[in-house]
Structures are given as C-alpha cells and as structure tokens.
Design an enzyme around this catalytic site. Sequence first.
Site, mmCIF file in Angstrom:
data_model
loop_
_atom_site.group_PDB
_atom_site.id
_atom_site.type_symbol
_atom_site.label_atom_id
_atom_site.label_comp_id
_atom_site.label_asym_id
_atom_site.label_seq_id
_atom_site.Cartn_x
_atom_site.Cartn_y
_atom_site.Cartn_z
ATOM 1 N N GLY A 109 0.831 -1.201 0.000
ATOM 2 C CA GLY A 109 0.000 0.000 0.000
ATOM 3 C C GLY A 109 0.857 1.238 0.000
ATOM 4 N N GLU A 110 0.332 2.315 0.568
ATOM 5 C CA GLU A 110 0.958 3.636 0.690
ATOM 6 C C GLU A 110 1.442 4.227 -0.626
ATOM 7 O OE1 GLU A 110 5.521 2.849 2.336
ATOM 8 O OE2 GLU A 110 3.871 2.471 3.743
#
Length: 319
Positions: free
Chosen positions: A287-288
């Site tokens: 993610g991120e």
Amino acid sequence: MTQFNLSSARAARDHQNQLTKPPGSLGRFETLAEFMAGWQERADPRVDRAQAVVFAGNHGICARGVNPFPASVTALMVENFRNGGAAINQICRVAGADLSVVALDLDRPTGDFTAGPAMDATEVMRAMHAGAQAVDPAAQVLVLGEMGIGNSTVAAALAAATFGGSGEDWVGPGTGSDAAGLSLKARVVDQGLELHDAAETSIETLMAFGGREQAAICGAVMRARELRIPVILDGFICSAAAAVLLRDDPDALAHCLVGHLSLEPGHRRLVTAMKKDPVLALDMRLGEGSGAAVALMILRAALECHNGMASFAEAGISA
C-alpha cells in the site's frame, strides 16, 4: 466530462511508427505513451512534474478486531512518511515524484459499518473535497496511495458493494491476518453488505462503508479528470476506493492506470472487473502508493523512448 483526445493519441502512434524499431516492439511502452498523449493533448507527452499523495484515515470497523494492529499505528506511519522513513519516500525520490501526506481526522474514526453508516453525507463530501484540494494543477501525473489500519476490510466491502460477491470473495491478509482473521473479516464484510444493501450511488457507498481516505481518493481522481491529469492508482485498497466512482459513471476511471497487481487476493478480481491492465506485477502488497510510484518509473521510461528515440529518417536508415 473531460475526454480522451483521440487525435493526439493517433499522432503519438504515428510518431511511434517512425522510430528506429519494429512497430509495436516496445509493447506497453508504446500504449502508455499514447495514453499520456491523449490526456495531455500533445503528441509528445511529458512528465516534468509528478505528484504523489498518500491519504490516511482511521476506521470504526477496527473495533470488530479485523486488524492485528491498533489504529494508533496509522498516525505513527503518517509521521514516518513525513520524516522520510517509509518505502514510499524512497521510491518517490528515485521516481522523481513530490510526495505529500494528507491525514484525515485520525482522532475521529469512521463508524463501525456493521452497526450503521461509516460516515454521513457531510463527512463524505468534506473528505472528497480534501482529496480534490490536494491535487496540484501543475502536475502532469498523479500517484495515489493510502494508509489506514483496517482499510483492507473497508476495501473488500467497497469492492463487494460495487461489483458483487461475498466477503470471502474479496478479503485478504492485509497487514497480516491469519486464517481466523480472514474468516472474521469475511463475516464482518457480509454483515455490512446486508445492512447497507440499499446503497447504490458512489456517495451512498462511501457513506455506508467509508473511509475518509477512500473518499479523498475519489475526490482526487475526479479533480484530476477535470484537470486532464492522468492518475496512477496503487493496489487493492486504492483501486477499490476509485472503483466506487464506476457506480455513477462507467467512464469515470478512463484517465487512470492501475500501477501494479497487488498480491492481495481480491486485486486480480478487482482489476478484471475494472477492465484495467496493471502496469507491473511485483508481488507487492504494502500500500501507501508504493507500487504506483514504481509504475511511474516505467511510465517515465516509456516517455523517454517516445520523445528521445531517433526516427528512421533522422538516423539515416531506410525503413
């Protein structure tokens, strides 16, 4: 709504066919250049300014035990982003993207979607506005990511609400759920789907399940479309958020690339439903925005070839 410029894309394709290579031999590089040409309305598309934004939010569904980490980790990770210590910071530095982090009321989690709506309409619109405001009008490409403990459960619920299926079809390990955790996540998603089965529009779906970072992603995607800025979506959670917009408009994500195929099990099913072909598949599931930022490097390489290669005439080669 702003539309893809077919004449610019055709001009880019004609240019590709004059370069010192067999036609089509650069594969996806060529179609990426055409994609950028159509949205930038120029045959020589550029990325002089790339923006990456990570939206962060907290979720009431964590009260159901769907994540092995406490919600306080969200704020700690936001600080890590701002201090330059996360994976996304390193990848953005190499990829040449300016990174910003937008934390959305981390001290006020959304509601538990198995007990009621995650947000009211005002909260959804406020988060969408924050997403739209985060977009830099001078950017030529926008990389989107997210952070929020519990948001893989939210993503599974959004994907199921948008494309159908049960919780079991969409949940994955997220930050490390074991078999018992996956079973719990699936039951929680199913309870939410049953409670909110009347949700039909994008806004209603976001109200039902949340979260603020998902709504902000939707707002950023919509604003980027207005500005003709192509978007690179990250993995399962980011893609599931943006896909909610398809409930209102099947063309809403035409300006979006999916940066990579996440290892989260629901992502392959999701990108198929979205009719998207991820740029990369590297078994990432962090993610991120990490996978999307790696895809930006591929996009830059595609445009360097498109704009920098010699034509047969320039090289003095008879085609």
